[in-house]
Design an enzyme around this catalytic site. Structure first.
Site, short mmCIF file in Angstrom:
data_model
loop_
_atom_site.label_atom_id
_atom_site.label_comp_id
_atom_site.label_asym_id
_atom_site.label_seq_id
_atom_site.Cartn_x
_atom_site.Cartn_y
_atom_site.Cartn_z
N SER A 182 0.85 -1.20 0.00
CA SER A 182 0.00 0.00 0.00
C SER A 182 0.88 1.24 0.00
O SER A 182 2.04 1.19 0.45
CB SER A 182 -0.85 -0.01 1.28
OG SER A 182 -1.52 1.21 1.45
N TYR A 225 -2.04 -0.24 10.28
CA TYR A 225 -2.07 -0.90 8.97
C TYR A 225 -0.81 -0.55 8.17
O TYR A 225 -0.15 -1.41 7.58
CB TYR A 225 -3.33 -0.45 8.23
CG TYR A 225 -3.43 -0.84 6.78
CD1 TYR A 225 -4.00 -2.05 6.40
CD2 TYR A 225 -2.98 0.02 5.77
CE1 TYR A 225 -4.10 -2.40 5.05
CE2 TYR A 225 -3.08 -0.32 4.43
CZ TYR A 225 -3.65 -1.52 4.08
OH TYR A 225 -3.75 -1.86 2.75
N1 LIG Z 1 -8.81 -1.12 -1.25
C1 LIG Z 1 -7.80 -0.26 -1.32
O1 LIG Z 1 -8.00 0.92 -1.58
C2 LIG Z 1 -6.38 -0.75 -1.10
C3 LIG Z 1 -5.35 0.20 -1.21
C4 LIG Z 1 -4.04 -0.23 -1.05
C5 LIG Z 1 -3.77 -1.56 -0.78
N2 LIG Z 1 -4.81 -2.46 -0.66
C6 LIG Z 1 -4.46 -3.87 -0.43
O2 LIG Z 1 -5.04 -4.64 -1.49
C7 LIG Z 1 -5.33 -5.96 -1.02
C8 LIG Z 1 -6.78 -6.30 -1.34
O3 LIG Z 1 -7.61 -5.41 -0.64
P1 LIG Z 1 -9.16 -5.25 -0.94
O4 LIG Z 1 -9.43 -3.80 -0.90
O5 LIG Z 1 -9.54 -6.07 -2.11
O6 LIG Z 1 -9.77 -5.88 0.41
P2 LIG Z 1 -11.21 -6.53 0.71
O7 LIG Z 1 -12.21 -6.10 -0.26
O8 LIG Z 1 -11.44 -6.31 2.16
O9 LIG Z 1 -10.92 -8.10 0.44
C9 LIG Z 1 -10.02 -8.79 1.28
C10 LIG Z 1 -10.07 -10.27 0.95
O10 LIG Z 1 -9.17 -10.95 1.83
C11 LIG Z 1 -9.90 -11.89 2.65
N3 LIG Z 1 -9.24 -11.92 3.96
C12 LIG Z 1 -9.12 -10.92 4.85
N4 LIG Z 1 -8.46 -11.35 5.94
C13 LIG Z 1 -8.16 -12.65 5.71
C14 LIG Z 1 -7.48 -13.63 6.46
N5 LIG Z 1 -6.98 -13.37 7.67
N6 LIG Z 1 -7.33 -14.88 5.93
C15 LIG Z 1 -7.83 -15.16 4.71
N7 LIG Z 1 -8.48 -14.26 3.94
C16 LIG Z 1 -8.64 -13.02 4.45
C17 LIG Z 1 -11.33 -11.36 2.65
O11 LIG Z 1 -12.30 -12.36 2.93
P3 LIG Z 1 -12.76 -12.66 4.47
O12 LIG Z 1 -13.01 -11.33 5.12
O13 LIG Z 1 -13.97 -13.52 4.32
O14 LIG Z 1 -11.61 -13.39 5.09
C18 LIG Z 1 -11.44 -10.89 1.20
O15 LIG Z 1 -11.61 -12.00 0.33
C19 LIG Z 1 -5.00 -5.95 0.47
O16 LIG Z 1 -3.71 -6.47 0.67
C20 LIG Z 1 -5.03 -4.48 0.83
O17 LIG Z 1 -4.26 -4.20 1.96
C21 LIG Z 1 -6.09 -2.07 -0.81
#
Ligand SMILES: NC(=O)c1ccc[n+]([C@@H]2O[C@H](COP(=O)([O-])OP(=O)(O)OC[C@H]3O[C@@H](n4cnc5c(N)ncnc54)[C@H](OP(=O)(O)O)[C@@H]3O)[C@@H](O)[C@H]2O)c1
Length: 236
Positions: A141, A154
């Site tokens: 991130s 985070y």
């Molecule tokens: N969204 C943004 O703006 C953003 C920006 C920068 C970086 N990121 C990074 O991008 C990646 C994807 O983020 P996203 O926004 O797509 O998140 P999201 O919509 O919250 O999806 C997260 C996924 O990971 C699973 N998950 C969470 N904790 C878990 C655990 N302990 N074990 C197994 N599965 C787990 C969730 O399912 P369950 O909850 O059912 O486990 C879900 O499938 C992450 O690494 C995040 O830090 C996101």
């Protein structure tokens, strides 16, 4: 010559958001998918959809658990090894996010367990299943490098993941280890990060997927990349 060889990838956290968007794209290219998430129902919904296009092994569980990581390693072995691992699963921590002086340390430990320790532990569990030249993408991130107020928990867990990735790359020149900032995306996590705010201006996670594909299928060296900038670079 290699066009018909099926590749295998393990994507953590693929029941929604970026993980599911990437899984959908790779399903169209017939990659074998090993996916997980904690929520079994959403994971099963994703598996059913993806299985219409490719072979999918879906294992519900928490990446911070040793037994679950072992089950993922066994699935990787049975699938004949991995061409790629995407450590995508991640948690934000409390929403709204507390400032560091108020951050409950026990909760911070959980954030680090999921976001920093689990990705490394998964690589350790998979060390014998990674094919030569395998790609590891650790999703980080901009909060790993920018001192945004309120992002200390985070952000510092992602900073740890960045440095783990960099050193893993230095220690294992036969692997490609990428640390990737996907950019802000319209996902559940983004909603948790900005509770009560309209996040409809954020790009969909699908817009970060081409950059990840460039890392999976191109020839870039280990390093830090921004997914959406990569797309622009690769298009010239
Ligand atoms: N969204 C943004 O703006 C953003 C920006 C920068 C970086 N990121 C990074 O991008 C990646 C994807 O983020 P996203 O926004 O797509 O998140 P999201 O919509 O919250 O999806 C997260 C996924 O990971 C699973 N998950 C969470 N904790 C878990 C655990 N302990 N074990 C197994 N599965 C787990 C969730 O399912 P369950 O909850 O059912 O486990 C879900 O499938 C992450 O690494 C995040 O830090 C996101």
């Amino acid at each position: 010559m290699t066009e018909n060889v099926t590749k295998t990838i393990l994507i953590t956290g693929a029941s929604r958001g970026l993980g599911l968007a990437l899984a959908r794209r790779l399903a169209r290219e017939n990659w074998t998918l090993i996916i997980d998430a904690r929520g079994a129902e959403d994971l099963e919904t994703a598996r059913t959809e993806l299985a219409q296009q490719t072979r999918v092994i879906a294992l519900p569980g928490d990446v911070s658990g040793e037994e679950h990581r072992q089950a993922l390693a066994e699935a990787a072995y049975e699938a004949g090894g991995l061409d790629a691992l995407v450590n995508n699963a991640s948690i934000l921590g409390p929403s709204p996010q507390p400032q560091l002086l108020d951050y409950p340390i026990g909760v911070l430990e959980e954030v680090y367990r999921t976001n920093a320790f689990a990705p490394l532990a998964l690589v350790q569990s998979l060390r014998n299943e990674l094919k030569p030249g395998a790609r590891i993408i650790n999703v980080t991130s901009d909060a790993a490098v920018e001192p945004y107020e309120g992002w200390g928990g985070y952000g510092s867990s992602k900073a740890a993941l960045e440095q783990l990735s960099a050193i893993l790359a230095a220690e294992n020149p036969s692997l490609r280890v990428y640390r990737v900032d996907p950019g802000d995306m319209r996902t559940q996590m983004q909603g948790e990060a900005f509770p009560g705010e309209d996040i409809s201006d954020r790009p969909l996670p699908e817009e970060s997927v081409p950059g990840l594909l460039e890392l999976l299928e191109g020839d870039l060296p280990s390093g830090r990349y921004e997914a959406r900038a990569l797309i622009r670079t690769s298009k010239g």
